[in-house]
Design a protein around this motif. Sequence first.
Motif, PDB file in Angstrom:
ATOM      1  N   GLU A 130      -9.947 -57.603   3.918  1.00  0.00           N
ATOM      2  CA  GLU A 130      -9.891 -57.434   5.373  1.00  0.00           C
ATOM      3  C   GLU A 130     -10.576 -58.584   6.074  1.00  0.00           C
ATOM      4  OE1 GLU A 130     -11.337 -53.406   5.911  1.00  0.00           O
ATOM      5  OE2 GLU A 130      -9.292 -52.649   5.594  1.00  0.00           O
TER       6      GLU A 130
ATOM      7  N   THR B  41       3.863 -64.443   3.839  1.00  0.00           N
ATOM      8  CA  THR B  41       4.793 -63.479   4.418  1.00  0.00           C
ATOM      9  C   THR B  41       6.115 -63.610   3.671  1.00  0.00           C
ATOM     10  OG1 THR B  41       5.723 -65.043   6.010  1.00  0.00           O
ATOM     11  CG2 THR B  41       3.798 -63.766   6.739  1.00  0.00           C
TER      12      THR B  41
ATOM     13  N   THR C 283       6.139 -59.049   7.345  1.00  0.00           N
ATOM     14  CA  THR C 283       5.203 -58.603   6.312  1.00  0.00           C
ATOM     15  C   THR C 283       5.771 -57.361   5.636  1.00  0.00           C
ATOM     16  OG1 THR C 283       3.971 -57.278   7.902  1.00  0.00           O
ATOM     17  CG2 THR C 283       3.182 -59.509   7.512  1.00  0.00           C
TER      18      THR C 283
ATOM     19  N   ARG D 294       2.151 -52.565   5.692  1.00  0.00           N
ATOM     20  CA  ARG D 294       1.414 -52.267   6.918  1.00  0.00           C
ATOM     21  C   ARG D 294       0.524 -51.063   6.657  1.00  0.00           C
ATOM     22  NH1 ARG D 294       6.671 -50.064  10.249  1.00  0.00           N
ATOM     23  NH2 ARG D 294       6.771 -48.073   9.174  1.00  0.00           N
ATOM     24  N   THR D 295      -0.511 -50.959   7.501  1.00  0.00           N
ATOM     25  CA  THR D 295      -1.410 -49.813   7.371  1.00  0.00           C
ATOM     26  C   THR D 295      -0.712 -48.573   7.925  1.00  0.00           C
ATOM     27  OG1 THR D 295      -2.357 -50.106   9.561  1.00  0.00           O
ATOM     28  CG2 THR D 295      -3.396 -51.351   7.771  1.00  0.00           C
TER      29      THR D 295
ATOM     30  N   GLY E 171      -1.594 -46.971  10.266  1.00  0.00           N
ATOM     31  CA  GLY E 171      -1.667 -47.119  11.720  1.00  0.00           C
ATOM     32  C   GLY E 171      -0.704 -48.145  12.275  1.00  0.00           C
ATOM     33  N   GLY E 172       0.043 -48.831  11.385  1.00  0.00           N
ATOM     34  CA  GLY E 172       1.071 -49.760  11.854  1.00  0.00           C
ATOM     35  C   GLY E 172       0.647 -51.213  11.902  1.00  0.00           C
ATOM     36  N   GLU E 173      -0.587 -51.522  11.463  1.00  0.00           N
ATOM     37  CA  GLU E 173      -1.036 -52.918  11.497  1.00  0.00           C
ATOM     38  C   GLU E 173      -0.402 -53.691  10.325  1.00  0.00           C
ATOM     39  OE1 GLU E 173      -5.161 -55.571  11.348  1.00  0.00           O
ATOM     40  OE2 GLU E 173      -5.155 -53.521  10.597  1.00  0.00           O
ATOM     41  N   PRO E 174       0.240 -54.846  10.600  1.00  0.00           N
ATOM     42  CA  PRO E 174       0.825 -55.608   9.497  1.00  0.00           C
ATOM     43  C   PRO E 174      -0.254 -56.167   8.570  1.00  0.00           C
ATOM     44  CG  PRO E 174       1.040 -56.796  11.586  1.00  0.00           C
ATOM     45  CD  PRO E 174       0.444 -55.460  11.912  1.00  0.00           C
ATOM     46  N   VAL E 175       0.055 -56.186   7.272  1.00  0.00           N
ATOM     47  CA  VAL E 175      -0.852 -56.733   6.258  1.00  0.00           C
ATOM     48  C   VAL E 175      -0.057 -57.743   5.451  1.00  0.00           C
ATOM     49  CG1 VAL E 175      -2.369 -56.212   4.306  1.00  0.00           C
ATOM     50  CG2 VAL E 175      -2.083 -54.524   6.134  1.00  0.00           C
ATOM     51  N   ARG E 176      -0.561 -58.966   5.341  1.00  0.00           N
ATOM     52  CA  ARG E 176       0.164 -60.021   4.633  1.00  0.00           C
ATOM     53  C   ARG E 176       0.084 -59.822   3.121  1.00  0.00           C
ATOM     54  NH1 ARG E 176       0.678 -65.198   8.017  1.00  0.00           N
ATOM     55  NH2 ARG E 176       0.120 -64.452  10.071  1.00  0.00           N
TER      56      ARG E 176
END
Length: 370
Positions: free
Chosen positions: A11, A116, A122, A125-126, A128-133
């Motif tokens: 993170e 990516t 990506t 994603r979490t 919660g919708g946050e993109p994670v590479r």
Amino acid sequence: MTTLARAAVLESAGEAAVIRELELAEPREGEVRIRMLAAGVCHSDLHVRDGDWERPTPIVMGHEGAGVVEAVGPGVTTHRVGQLVALSWLVPCGTCRSCVQGRTWACPDSPSYRHTLPDGATAFRTPGGEPVRSYCAIATMAEASVVSAAAAIVMPDGTDPAVAALIGCCVTTGVGAVLKTAAVPPGASVAVVGLGGVGLSCVMGAAVAGAARIVAIDRVASKLDAARGVGATDGLLAGDDPDATVAALRDLTDGGPDFVFEAIGRAPTAELAIAALPQGGTAVLVGMTPLGDRASFDVYPLVDGSRRILGSNYGFAEPAIDFPRYAAWALEGRLPVERLIDRWIELDGLEDAFAAMRRGEHTRQVITFG
Ligand SMILES: [Zn+2]
Ligand SMILES: [Zn+2]
């Protein structure tokens, strides 16, 4: 439909990687979903974890892995569900100067380096919708990953998944440095500095090349034994005085080895590799240092003695050609890749594996997914 996968997520650089359950998108056109079977813990992962290299976060870690094709995107004809693949951490762009000249391993514009998928999307994603590479666009430290089909190289039948994983980075980096970058000829003398997965792969490559003398150098005595087990003819225990190491190496190799491979990624050992060269000798720098590190050498003897310094990224890999070739050699016993692995862990053990790596322990730690 969304697939859930547990993954090692960085993170923020410099902080512990955390195991999170993430949502994984379905494979689209040109993509495949891989169910991971094995992932190696490479020194590059530690550089990323510790912030030695700047990488975007949050990111799913890992760039050395293998698994089975679990799903293919629309129109994908190159892969079938159930095939074992090793993942390549560099899919070349195909259009830059290096790619056009055929040196795809030197491509600076690879989408892999954007972490990516090729179009910038990506895969993770979490909740919660946050993109994670995905590190190097493959993110091998996850139960499953969606990757470009071009990154998934089909392995020969019978290949061990952990062996396939190591072919994805350390084996290709080390064996390729010897056979492709340096083109070590039969009968040559070779020294390898640093006996992790990459260094031991340099030793294996030197044995395949038919080198007459292979001197393995490390500060940890047990790693010299590991090197003898994969083809080293001599082990040299390094102490705190680099001049003493160079002198001992010269004694073992009739004035210095024809080729010295630096497989740690530290400026002082790069300097040692260059200082040990005889006339006409070649230093091959394979280990990746923290960004900004500088090394120095005496210029006059380099020129006067026609010595050479070569950089080698990813063993000049052409994964579609080299991965199956190295896997076939592993099946034949010419590359005893399985002997590199000296610790099996689960995803939760990653931080412990990093701590062991900082202490110089282990040749290769491998994550399995149960
Ligand atoms: Zn690596
Ligand atoms: Zn390119």
